[in-house]
Design a protein around this motif. Structure first.
Motif, PDB file in Angstrom:
ATOM      1  N   ARG A 124       0.817  -1.222   0.000  1.00  0.00           N
ATOM      2  CA  ARG A 124       0.000   0.000   0.000  1.00  0.00           C
ATOM      3  C   ARG A 124       0.849   1.269   0.000  1.00  0.00           C
ATOM      4  O   ARG A 124       0.338   2.367  -0.183  1.00  0.00           O
ATOM      5  N   GLY A 125       2.134   1.125   0.240  1.00  0.00           N
ATOM      6  CA  GLY A 125       3.037   2.265   0.232  1.00  0.00           C
ATOM      7  C   GLY A 125       4.457   1.788   0.014  1.00  0.00           C
ATOM      8  O   GLY A 125       4.801   0.647   0.335  1.00  0.00           O
ATOM      9  N   LEU A 126       5.281   2.661  -0.564  1.00  0.00           N
ATOM     10  CA  LEU A 126       6.642   2.270  -0.917  1.00  0.00           C
ATOM     11  C   LEU A 126       7.632   3.300  -0.391  1.00  0.00           C
ATOM     12  O   LEU A 126       7.482   4.504  -0.617  1.00  0.00           O
ATOM     13  N   VAL A 127       8.640   2.819   0.332  1.00  0.00           N
ATOM     14  CA  VAL A 127       9.730   3.678   0.781  1.00  0.00           C
ATOM     15  C   VAL A 127      11.037   3.099   0.252  1.00  0.00           C
ATOM     16  O   VAL A 127      11.265   1.887   0.311  1.00  0.00           O
ATOM     17  N   TYR A 128      11.863   3.976  -0.304  1.00  0.00           N
ATOM     18  CA  TYR A 128      13.181   3.564  -0.799  1.00  0.00           C
ATOM     19  C   TYR A 128      14.234   4.213   0.089  1.00  0.00           C
ATOM     20  O   TYR A 128      14.320   5.438   0.168  1.00  0.00           O
ATOM     21  N   ASP A 129      15.019   3.395   0.774  1.00  0.00           N
ATOM     22  CA  ASP A 129      16.100   3.900   1.608  1.00  0.00           C
ATOM     23  C   ASP A 129      17.398   3.774   0.824  1.00  0.00           C
ATOM     24  O   ASP A 129      17.974   2.684   0.707  1.00  0.00           O
ATOM     25  N   CYS A 130      17.873   4.884   0.279  1.00  0.00           N
ATOM     26  CA  CYS A 130      19.094   4.903  -0.532  1.00  0.00           C
ATOM     27  C   CYS A 130      20.259   5.300   0.364  1.00  0.00           C
ATOM     28  O   CYS A 130      20.405   6.470   0.718  1.00  0.00           O
ATOM     29  N   TYR A 131      21.085   4.338   0.717  1.00  0.00           N
ATOM     30  CA  TYR A 131      22.171   4.611   1.656  1.00  0.00           C
ATOM     31  C   TYR A 131      23.551   4.543   1.000  1.00  0.00           C
ATOM     32  O   TYR A 131      24.568   4.722   1.673  1.00  0.00           O
ATOM     33  N   GLN A 132      23.592   4.301  -0.326  1.00  0.00           N
ATOM     34  CA  GLN A 132      24.869   4.269  -1.029  1.00  0.00           C
ATOM     35  C   GLN A 132      24.637   4.492  -2.517  1.00  0.00           C
ATOM     36  O   GLN A 132      23.499   4.516  -3.000  1.00  0.00           O
ATOM     37  N   ASP A 133      25.731   4.659  -3.246  1.00  0.00           N
ATOM     38  CA  ASP A 133      25.668   4.793  -4.696  1.00  0.00           C
ATOM     39  C   ASP A 133      25.463   3.413  -5.318  1.00  0.00           C
ATOM     40  O   ASP A 133      26.123   2.443  -4.945  1.00  0.00           O
ATOM     41  N   TRP A 134      24.507   3.331  -6.272  1.00  0.00           N
ATOM     42  CA  TRP A 134      24.197   2.051  -6.910  1.00  0.00           C
ATOM     43  C   TRP A 134      24.482   2.090  -8.410  1.00  0.00           C
ATOM     44  O   TRP A 134      23.820   1.421  -9.197  1.00  0.00           O
ATOM     45  N   SER A 135      25.495   2.833  -8.815  1.00  0.00           N
ATOM     46  CA  SER A 135      25.759   3.020 -10.240  1.00  0.00           C
ATOM     47  C   SER A 135      26.187   1.737 -10.948  1.00  0.00           C
ATOM     48  O   SER A 135      26.220   1.692 -12.180  1.00  0.00           O
ATOM     49  N   THR A 280      38.455   2.594  -2.075  1.00  0.00           N
ATOM     50  CA  THR A 280      38.915   2.895  -3.431  1.00  0.00           C
ATOM     51  C   THR A 280      37.821   2.734  -4.474  1.00  0.00           C
ATOM     52  O   THR A 280      37.903   3.298  -5.567  1.00  0.00           O
ATOM     53  N   GLN A 281      36.770   1.962  -4.167  1.00  0.00           N
ATOM     54  CA  GLN A 281      35.682   1.794  -5.120  1.00  0.00           C
ATOM     55  C   GLN A 281      34.724   2.975  -5.116  1.00  0.00           C
ATOM     56  O   GLN A 281      34.000   3.198  -6.083  1.00  0.00           O
ATOM     57  N   ASP A 282      34.669   3.711  -4.021  1.00  0.00           N
ATOM     58  CA  ASP A 282      33.771   4.870  -3.914  1.00  0.00           C
ATOM     59  C   ASP A 282      34.547   6.068  -3.387  1.00  0.00           C
ATOM     60  O   ASP A 282      34.240   6.599  -2.314  1.00  0.00           O
ATOM     61  N   PRO A 283      35.551   6.540  -4.139  1.00  0.00           N
ATOM     62  CA  PRO A 283      36.410   7.607  -3.619  1.00  0.00           C
ATOM     63  C   PRO A 283      35.702   8.945  -3.443  1.00  0.00           C
ATOM     64  O   PRO A 283      36.177   9.796  -2.701  1.00  0.00           O
ATOM     65  N   ASP A 284      34.565   9.140  -4.120  1.00  0.00           N
ATOM     66  CA  ASP A 284      33.842  10.412  -4.014  1.00  0.00           C
ATOM     67  C   ASP A 284      32.552  10.279  -3.220  1.00  0.00           C
ATOM     68  O   ASP A 284      31.720  11.192  -3.206  1.00  0.00           O
ATOM     69  N   GLU A 285      32.349   9.152  -2.576  1.00  0.00           N
ATOM     70  CA  GLU A 285      31.136   8.917  -1.791  1.00  0.00           C
ATOM     71  C   GLU A 285      31.059   9.923  -0.647  1.00  0.00           C
ATOM     72  O   GLU A 285      32.017  10.110   0.096  1.00  0.00           O
ATOM     73  N   ASP A 286      29.913  10.608  -0.519  1.00  0.00           N
ATOM     74  CA  ASP A 286      29.781  11.598   0.556  1.00  0.00           C
ATOM     75  C   ASP A 286      28.926  11.083   1.712  1.00  0.00           C
ATOM     76  O   ASP A 286      28.528  11.859   2.583  1.00  0.00           O
TER      77      ASP A 286
END
Length: 372
Positions: A124-135, A280-286
């Protein structure tokens, strides 16, 4: 009481993940079904048959299941296999939901990999918790998920900016720390852990495991520049890390191996400086890792490596650099710190980032959107 179905991106671990922290801190009257990621089909994953096991309960209102094995896909290149994956996973999830009479639940999704199966699920409802880059996944998957979500949680300003074109109902929900655990560092009688008794100071410590992709170059430079300092890693270090052997040969670098989570405050209490490094895989991750918030809770000086495009947070109490040379300088400042206000300020910042408060904020947002 509300029903929540969570499609996790990580297994339910002994050392809690962000998703575990948030879900376990929600109202205990909510009934939660947590689905661990599916093993890769035909792999030697030791969990490939776990979907046949009964669900287990990390706490009374939470039931954990493992999804059945599926093909490993990252885009639309194999539409038939993707459709097969969606059928297998959605059938399993719907069957478990019916067993628990979990109808019209809130669907809590932690990864874009589930985006293409949304139409096959009842919620009945959707929440997306984006806690990292998924490129590494097809960008269209995350676009589908973000567009269809009623609420988006993003763990950093960069992720908020990334998701904003898809949905304006975004809330910044950073990571947090375990204040109850790290309050133990204030106990003046806490004993020095045995492995530290033989190491001379000042002690610059890293709490937790070191993955194979953690960039250890700044520590190598600092250890060579200051042989009187000791760098202590209170956790396992993946031997696949390219610098592990080189650092192991330096007399002032110490890898202590596995340390139980409950024992980490004892190490933190006796380190002089706490350090953090980059992946090293996410050097620009904030995204600020939970480790930083727990360092703040300890109150000790902190020296970190900043991502190149990262706007420093807590610059008044954290010393940072964007290169190995600047990291050495940050460590020098931290070792020489002589401040009467900085420790208390750090602890206050840490208390404000307690996971309990983060979960209350998430619950408040969901309730204001009539999702709980």
């Amino acid at each position: 009481m509300a029903y929540i179905i969570c499609l996790g991106s990580q297994r339910w671990l002994k050392k809690p993940t962000r998703t575990q922290r948030l879900l376990t801190q929600l109202n205990r009257y909510h009934q939660i079904l947590y689905f661990q990621p599916a093993p890769i089909r035909f792999s030697r994953d030791p969990h490939r048959k776990d979907h046949k096991k009964k669900g287990w309960h990390p706490q009374p209102n939470i039931t954990v299941y493992t999804l059945p094995p599926v093909f490993h896909l990252t885009d639309y290149e194999h539409p038939r296999l993707l459709a097969h994956n969606d059928r297998v996973l959605s059938r399993f999830i719907n069957d478990k939901a019916r067993e628990h009479q979990c109808y019209n639940a809130l669907l809590w999704v932690c990864s874009p990999v589930y985006a293409t199966m949304l139409d096959s699920l009842d919620f009945r409802g959707l929440v997306y918790d984006c806690y990292q880059d998924w490129s590494r996944f097809d960008i269209r998957w995350e676009s589908i998920l973000a567009n269809r979500s009623d609420v988006l949680f993003a763990a950093s300003p960069g992720l908020v900016e990334h998701l904003a074109p898809c949905n304006t109902n975004i809330a910044l929900l950073p990571n947090g720390g375990d204040a109850r655990l790290y309050q133990k560092t204030e106990d003046l009688t806490i004993q020095v852990p045995a492995p530290l008794l033989r190491i001379r100071g000042p002690l610059l410590g890293y709490l937790g495991d070191v993955g194979r992709n953690v960039d250890l170059r700044p520590v190598y430079r600092a250890a060579k520049s200051h042989p009187a300092w000791s760098f202590v890693f209170a956790g396992r270090c993946g031997r696949g890390n390219p610098l592990y052997e080189r650092l192991s040969n330096l007399p002032n670098i110490h890898f202590l191996g596995k340390i139980e989570t409950l024992d980490l405050p004892g190490y933190a209490a006796h380190f002089d400086v706490l350090i953090d490094l980059l992946d090293t895989q996410d050097p620009d991750e904030d995204v600020i890792p939970s480790r930083i918030y727990e360092y703040l809770m300890v109150g000790k000086p902190i020296a970190v490596m900043y991502p190149l495009r990262f706007i420093p947070v807590y610059p008044d109490v954290i010393y940072g650099g964007r290169s190995p040379k600047e990291f050495v300088e940050a460590c020098e400042q931290a070792v020489l710190e002589n401040s009467s206000w900085a420790p208390a300020t750090r602890k206050q910042y840490g208390r404000e980032a307690d996971w309990t408060l983060r979960a209350k904020e998430a619950e408040r947002i969901l309730e204001s959107n009539s999702l709980l």
